[in-house]
Design a protein around this motif. Structure first.
Motif, mmCIF file in Angstrom:
data_model
loop_
_atom_site.group_PDB
_atom_site.id
_atom_site.type_symbol
_atom_site.label_atom_id
_atom_site.label_comp_id
_atom_site.label_asym_id
_atom_site.label_seq_id
_atom_site.Cartn_x
_atom_site.Cartn_y
_atom_site.Cartn_z
ATOM 1 N N ARG A 159 -27.937 -21.452 142.542
ATOM 2 C CA ARG A 159 -26.683 -20.576 142.358
ATOM 3 C C ARG A 159 -25.765 -20.457 143.301
ATOM 4 O O ARG A 159 -24.597 -20.239 143.254
ATOM 5 N N ASP A 160 -26.414 -20.492 144.252
ATOM 6 C CA ASP A 160 -25.458 -20.429 145.856
ATOM 7 C C ASP A 160 -24.760 -21.627 146.120
ATOM 8 O O ASP A 160 -23.452 -21.725 146.485
ATOM 9 N N VAL A 173 -21.932 -28.351 137.902
ATOM 10 C CA VAL A 173 -23.048 -27.269 138.533
ATOM 11 C C VAL A 173 -23.150 -26.059 137.358
ATOM 12 O O VAL A 173 -23.895 -25.255 137.702
ATOM 13 N N GLY A 174 -22.327 -26.145 136.435
ATOM 14 C CA GLY A 174 -22.305 -25.122 135.370
ATOM 15 C C GLY A 174 -21.356 -23.983 135.814
ATOM 16 O O GLY A 174 -20.592 -23.973 136.672
ATOM 17 N N PRO A 175 -21.426 -23.073 134.966
ATOM 18 C CA PRO A 175 -20.634 -21.864 135.064
ATOM 19 C C PRO A 175 -20.737 -21.134 136.402
ATOM 20 O O PRO A 175 -21.752 -21.041 136.992
ATOM 21 N N LEU A 176 -19.542 -20.204 136.639
ATOM 22 C CA LEU A 176 -19.584 -19.604 137.952
ATOM 23 C C LEU A 176 -20.853 -18.489 137.837
ATOM 24 O O LEU A 176 -20.793 -17.683 136.948
ATOM 25 N N PRO A 177 -21.838 -18.411 138.790
ATOM 26 C CA PRO A 177 -22.789 -17.326 138.971
ATOM 27 C C PRO A 177 -22.324 -15.938 138.906
ATOM 28 O O PRO A 177 -21.179 -15.557 139.363
ATOM 29 N N SER A 178 -22.937 -15.360 137.989
ATOM 30 C CA SER A 178 -22.303 -13.674 137.734
ATOM 31 C C SER A 178 -22.698 -13.153 139.277
ATOM 32 O O SER A 178 -23.679 -13.120 139.673
ATOM 33 N N ILE A 231 -18.449 -16.175 150.707
ATOM 34 C CA ILE A 231 -19.208 -16.859 149.947
ATOM 35 C C ILE A 231 -20.679 -16.311 150.228
ATOM 36 O O ILE A 231 -21.549 -16.081 149.434
ATOM 37 N N GLU A 232 -21.075 -15.875 151.619
ATOM 38 C CA GLU A 232 -22.170 -15.648 152.005
ATOM 39 C C GLU A 232 -22.534 -14.272 151.453
ATOM 40 O O GLU A 232 -23.631 -14.033 151.014
ATOM 41 N N SER A 233 -21.546 -13.517 151.578
ATOM 42 C CA SER A 233 -21.597 -11.865 150.953
ATOM 43 C C SER A 233 -21.922 -12.026 149.538
ATOM 44 O O SER A 233 -22.614 -11.229 149.116
ATOM 45 N N ARG A 234 -21.383 -13.043 148.958
ATOM 46 C CA ARG A 234 -21.602 -12.978 147.472
ATOM 47 C C ARG A 234 -23.063 -13.388 147.224
ATOM 48 O O ARG A 234 -23.711 -13.121 146.346
ATOM 49 N N ALA A 235 -23.654 -14.269 147.928
ATOM 50 C CA ALA A 235 -24.904 -14.801 148.071
ATOM 51 C C ALA A 235 -25.795 -13.649 148.158
ATOM 52 O O ALA A 235 -26.900 -13.610 147.341
ATOM 53 N N ILE A 236 -25.467 -12.932 149.295
ATOM 54 C CA ILE A 236 -26.494 -11.550 149.668
ATOM 55 C C ILE A 236 -26.333 -10.707 148.504
ATOM 56 O O ILE A 236 -27.265 -10.143 148.045
ATOM 57 N N ALA A 237 -25.230 -10.438 147.918
ATOM 58 C CA ALA A 237 -25.177 -9.448 146.743
ATOM 59 C C ALA A 237 -25.819 -9.913 145.526
ATOM 60 O O ALA A 237 -26.542 -9.210 144.833
ATOM 61 N N ARG A 238 -25.988 -11.358 145.457
ATOM 62 C CA ARG A 238 -26.799 -11.704 144.174
ATOM 63 C C ARG A 238 -28.283 -11.601 144.613
ATOM 64 O O ARG A 238 -29.030 -11.466 143.586
#
Length: 231
Positions: free
Chosen positions: A54-55, A111-116, A221-228
């Motif tokens: 997802r990342d 890669v498919g849809p944008l990860p939530s 992008i990194e902050s989004r990964a941490i949030a997920r």
């Protein structure tokens, strides 16, 4: 007297060395080492074994949002020719980046849809702001600015390409070979031995702004990964 002269000579040599170091630090090559994507923690996160799919997918979508559309950076830089610089590489780089955009579009579907991810509206606004900044750099009337920005994009894209290729392998799709100038070729172009000091400063400014935008993008992008990860 002899000692005073020797001390003065050593002082001048030291000052010259410090000046050279300062000039190197302000060069595009120096900026790339200090601020380029390859040195960002996100790059190491996404190229590590076992990286979350997802990342990788989120990064592909983010890059497509910022750089996937047709923009005028290479075209504008080619039209703003700079004395003592061979601009022929710019046309080739522009053609090569069209291939990169097609590859990016293909990967976005693969890669498919944008990860939530929490805060998507804020991220979309940040992507839009970055697109606007790159448009401004492309159209800068300061001789050498758009050239420096284009060079920095080529340099950083090699790091982004490593991430994109990892996403392609994860998605089970074909990796398209890049035709962009190599890092060594980009460094040789960036040296611009015949350019004036003013052009060098403008090139460094354009490159610095591009590196800064990409670091901000990597931070996001990194902050989004941490949030997920926290969900």
């Amino acid at each position: 007297m002899a000692r005073d002269k020797r001390d003065s000579t050593e002082h001048m040599a030291s000052a010259s060395t410090q000046t050279t170091k300062a000039e190197n630090a302000g060069s595009i090559a120096g900026l790339a080492v200090a601020d380029g994507v390859a040195g960002h923690s996100l790059f190491h996160r996404l190229t590590a074994p076992g990286v979350a799919g997802r990342d990788l997918a989120d990064t592909v979508h983010a890059l497509c949002s910022v750089h996937g559309r047709l923009n005028a950076l290479f075209d504008e830089a080619a039209q703003r020719s700079v004395d003592a610089l061979d601009q022929r590489w710019m046309t080739a780089a522009g053609d090569a980046f069209q291939i990169e955009r097609a590859y990016l579009a293909h990967l976005t579907a693969a890669v498919g849809p944008l990860p939530s991810t929490p805060g998507q509206a804020e991220s979309d606004a940040a992507f839009a702001a970055q697109r606007h900044t790159f448009d401004m750099l492309a159209r800068s009337d300061r001789a050498g600015c758009s050239t420096g920005a284009a060079l920095a994009l080529v340099i950083d894209w090699h790091a982004f390409r490593t991430i994109l290729d990892a996403a392609a392998h994860r998605a089970g799709t074909t990796v398209t070979p890049t035709q962009l100038p190599t890092l060594a070729e980009a460094a040789a172009i960036a040296a611009a031995p015949g350019a004036s000091p003013g052009v060098h400063r403008a090139m460094a400014f354009g490159a610095q702004q591009t590196f800064a935008q990409h670091r901000g993008l990597c931070d996001l992008i990194e902050s989004r990964a941490i949030a997920r990860d926290r969900l």
